[in-house]
Design a protein around this motif. Structure first.
Motif, PDB file in Angstrom:
ATOM      1  N   PRO A  65     -26.231  41.898 -31.484  1.00  0.00           N
ATOM      2  CA  PRO A  65     -26.512  41.568 -32.878  1.00  0.00           C
ATOM      3  C   PRO A  65     -27.130  40.184 -33.073  1.00  0.00           C
ATOM      4  O   PRO A  65     -27.216  39.381 -32.145  1.00  0.00           O
ATOM      5  N   HIS A  66     -27.519  39.963 -34.324  1.00  0.00           N
ATOM      6  CA  HIS A  66     -27.954  38.689 -34.913  1.00  0.00           C
ATOM      7  C   HIS A  66     -29.466  38.450 -34.790  1.00  0.00           C
ATOM      8  O   HIS A  66     -30.048  38.578 -33.708  1.00  0.00           O
ATOM      9  N   SER A  67     -30.032  38.070 -35.917  1.00  0.00           N
ATOM     10  CA  SER A  67     -31.461  37.774 -35.985  1.00  0.00           C
ATOM     11  C   SER A  67     -31.780  36.308 -35.754  1.00  0.00           C
ATOM     12  O   SER A  67     -32.872  35.971 -35.307  1.00  0.00           O
ATOM     13  N   ASP A  68     -30.853  35.416 -36.083  1.00  0.00           N
ATOM     14  CA  ASP A  68     -31.137  33.985 -36.039  1.00  0.00           C
ATOM     15  C   ASP A  68     -30.528  33.333 -34.807  1.00  0.00           C
ATOM     16  O   ASP A  68     -29.462  33.745 -34.326  1.00  0.00           O
ATOM     17  N   GLY A  69     -31.181  32.285 -34.332  1.00  0.00           N
ATOM     18  CA  GLY A  69     -30.645  31.580 -33.183  1.00  0.00           C
ATOM     19  C   GLY A  69     -31.439  30.323 -32.900  1.00  0.00           C
ATOM     20  O   GLY A  69     -32.443  30.021 -33.548  1.00  0.00           O
ATOM     21  N   ALA A  70     -30.977  29.577 -31.915  1.00  0.00           N
ATOM     22  CA  ALA A  70     -31.669  28.378 -31.460  1.00  0.00           C
ATOM     23  C   ALA A  70     -31.367  28.174 -29.987  1.00  0.00           C
ATOM     24  O   ALA A  70     -30.303  28.556 -29.494  1.00  0.00           O
ATOM     25  N   GLY A  71     -32.310  27.572 -29.287  1.00  0.00           N
ATOM     26  CA  GLY A  71     -32.111  27.327 -27.864  1.00  0.00           C
ATOM     27  C   GLY A  71     -33.329  26.683 -27.248  1.00  0.00           C
ATOM     28  O   GLY A  71     -34.099  25.997 -27.919  1.00  0.00           O
ATOM     29  N   VAL A  72     -33.528  26.950 -25.964  1.00  0.00           N
ATOM     30  CA  VAL A  72     -34.596  26.313 -25.189  1.00  0.00           C
ATOM     31  C   VAL A  72     -35.393  27.394 -24.462  1.00  0.00           C
ATOM     32  O   VAL A  72     -34.815  28.301 -23.853  1.00  0.00           O
ATOM     33  N   ILE A  73     -36.713  27.300 -24.506  1.00  0.00           N
ATOM     34  CA  ILE A  73     -37.559  28.245 -23.783  1.00  0.00           C
ATOM     35  C   ILE A  73     -37.468  27.963 -22.284  1.00  0.00           C
ATOM     36  O   ILE A  73     -37.721  26.842 -21.834  1.00  0.00           O
ATOM     37  N   GLU A  74     -37.119  28.995 -21.508  1.00  0.00           N
ATOM     38  CA  GLU A  74     -36.986  28.836 -20.057  1.00  0.00           C
ATOM     39  C   GLU A  74     -38.085  29.539 -19.274  1.00  0.00           C
ATOM     40  O   GLU A  74     -38.311  29.223 -18.101  1.00  0.00           O
ATOM     41  N   ALA A  75     -38.767  30.506 -19.885  1.00  0.00           N
ATOM     42  CA  ALA A  75     -39.842  31.204 -19.182  1.00  0.00           C
ATOM     43  C   ALA A  75     -40.794  31.789 -20.205  1.00  0.00           C
ATOM     44  O   ALA A  75     -40.433  32.012 -21.369  1.00  0.00           O
ATOM     45  N   CYS A  76     -42.021  32.060 -19.755  1.00  0.00           N
ATOM     46  CA  CYS A  76     -43.050  32.613 -20.628  1.00  0.00           C
ATOM     47  C   CYS A  76     -43.661  33.852 -19.977  1.00  0.00           C
ATOM     48  O   CYS A  76     -43.880  33.882 -18.755  1.00  0.00           O
ATOM     49  N   GLY A  77     -43.917  34.855 -20.804  1.00  0.00           N
ATOM     50  CA  GLY A  77     -44.637  36.014 -20.324  1.00  0.00           C
ATOM     51  C   GLY A  77     -46.131  35.743 -20.249  1.00  0.00           C
ATOM     52  O   GLY A  77     -46.616  34.685 -20.677  1.00  0.00           O
ATOM     53  N   ALA A  78     -46.863  36.689 -19.717  1.00  0.00           N
ATOM     54  CA  ALA A  78     -48.312  36.550 -19.590  1.00  0.00           C
ATOM     55  C   ALA A  78     -48.938  36.291 -20.954  1.00  0.00           C
ATOM     56  O   ALA A  78     -48.565  36.897 -21.961  1.00  0.00           O
ATOM     57  N   GLY A  79     -49.895  35.367 -20.968  1.00  0.00           N
ATOM     58  CA  GLY A  79     -50.609  35.056 -22.195  1.00  0.00           C
ATOM     59  C   GLY A  79     -49.980  33.986 -23.052  1.00  0.00           C
ATOM     60  O   GLY A  79     -50.534  33.621 -24.082  1.00  0.00           O
ATOM     61  N   VAL A  80     -48.822  33.463 -22.651  1.00  0.00           N
ATOM     62  CA  VAL A  80     -48.153  32.403 -23.400  1.00  0.00           C
ATOM     63  C   VAL A  80     -48.309  31.095 -22.633  1.00  0.00           C
ATOM     64  O   VAL A  80     -48.098  31.034 -21.413  1.00  0.00           O
ATOM     65  N   ASP A  81     -48.683  30.052 -23.350  1.00  0.00           N
ATOM     66  CA  ASP A  81     -48.884  28.731 -22.751  1.00  0.00           C
ATOM     67  C   ASP A  81     -47.595  28.253 -22.082  1.00  0.00           C
ATOM     68  O   ASP A  81     -46.571  28.083 -22.745  1.00  0.00           O
ATOM     69  N   ARG A  82     -47.671  28.009 -20.777  1.00  0.00           N
ATOM     70  CA  ARG A  82     -46.471  27.622 -20.025  1.00  0.00           C
ATOM     71  C   ARG A  82     -45.977  26.228 -20.401  1.00  0.00           C
ATOM     72  O   ARG A  82     -44.853  25.856 -20.048  1.00  0.00           O
TER      73      ARG A  82
END
Length: 330
Positions: A65-82
């Motif tokens: 559940p839950h729509s809202d959150g906060a945290g830190v980006i640890e990895a990116c999929g293809a096409g996302v600026d690393r």
């Protein structure tokens, strides 16, 4: 990863499970976020209970559940600026039309749903923005600047109402709000309302107009549409706008058609999940700008650890909150 999920709807203590799940991997266009805090909204607990208006049951076999959150980006999929790896972010629509939301150590979701969190704000603040703050920003600001206008905020002591009061004041509006007398009124005044009117007493229309020196108001943010639409029709100015996001006490309202029509009143029914790209970008911009300027303070009602997620849901169900309910994910 640690996560909370349910595989059937029902009471929180009966259906919510805390355990281990496989960590997701980001698909093309997605980011993987290490979640630090997850916000619990009324829509989350209603979906889990199977009582959400417009839909019930299990759209997926297992739901985090839950729509809202906060945290830190640890990895990116293809096409996302690393270069986004390591960025602190707040999340929106984490579980909207998706099986796995934010109440887990990790969530993978489209990169645009991870918004940079302004410096100096904690994870609980970030996890409080997706539904409440974006709803407030759209309700107040979607029709253009409010500087020099009068905005009436119905239910100003609620989470969305409190944020709407702050955003309207930040935007330069004269803010009138409704709330219970006592502590709620004091909180709403402290948030920036110029006047607060007791909504429980009769004569709401007259008392709001009196608070605005006898003038009609330009905009109304309405939390109880069916209950208040007759008064709103008398309060709103010609060509004014009423934006509503709730009608719990009167879900099948009767409209005073001619009083609204002869004023040319514009009505908007706001469901924050459905904003288009332009509307979403505008609301996000308003929220982050207000945060950075120090004009937006996000109240937190209670914090729970992941193991106590059922109690977090119950805290939302009890109502009378003074802010958001947060599940902290260690």
């Amino acid at each position: 990863m640690k996560a909370t999920w349910y595989e059937k709807t029902g009471p929180a203590t009966d259906v919510l499970v805390v355990g281990e799940m496989v960590r997701p991997e980001p698909e093309p266009g997605e980011v993987l976020v290490r979640v630090r805090a997850s916000g619990v909204n009324p829509s989350d607990v209603k979906a889990r209970a199977g009582t959400r208006a417009g839909g019930s049951g299990m759209p997926f076999p297992r739901i985090v559940p839950h729509s809202d959150g906060a945290g830190v980006i640890e990895a990116c999929g293809a096409g996302v600026d690393r270069s986004r790896i390591g960025q602190r972010v707040w999340l929106w629509n984490g579980q909207w039309q998706r099986a796995f939301g934010t109440c887990a150590e990790y969530v993978a979701l489209p990169a645009n749903q991870a918004v940079p969190l302004p410096k100096g704000f904690d994870d609980a603040t970030g996890a409080s923005l997706g539904i409440p703050a974006l709803t407030a920003a759209h309700l107040v600001c979607s029709d253009g600047p409010v500087s020099g206008q009068t905005v009436l905020i119905s239910g100003g002591a609620g989470t969305v109402g409190m944020l709407a009061v702050q955003l309207a004041r930040w935007g330069g509006a004269h803010v009138v709000a409704t709330a219970r007398p006592g502590a709620d009124t004091e909180r709403v005044l402290a948030a920036g309302a110029h006047h607060v009117v007791d909504y429980a007493n009769e004569g709401l229309e007259a008392r709001v107009l009196e608070a605005n020196n006898g003038r009609s108001v330009d905009r109304i943010v309405e939390v109880e549409f069916g209950l208040n639409i007759d008064a709103d029709a008398g309060i709103i100015k010609p060509r004014g706008r009423i934006a509503t996001f709730g009608s719990a006490l009167c879900p099948r309202p009767e409209l005073p058609f001619y009083p609204l029509m002869f004023k040319g009143v514009r009505l908007e029914f706001v469901l924050i999940y459905l904003l288009d790209d332009e509307e979403r970008a505008q609301a996000i911009s308003h929220v982050n700008q207000a945060l950075e300027s120090g004009a937006l303070k996000v109240p937190v009602h209670a914090r729970f650890v992941l193991a106590d997620v059922a109690q977090a849901h119950q805290a939302v169900e009890r109502g009378r909150r003074t802010g958001t309910v947060i599940v902290e994910i260690s």
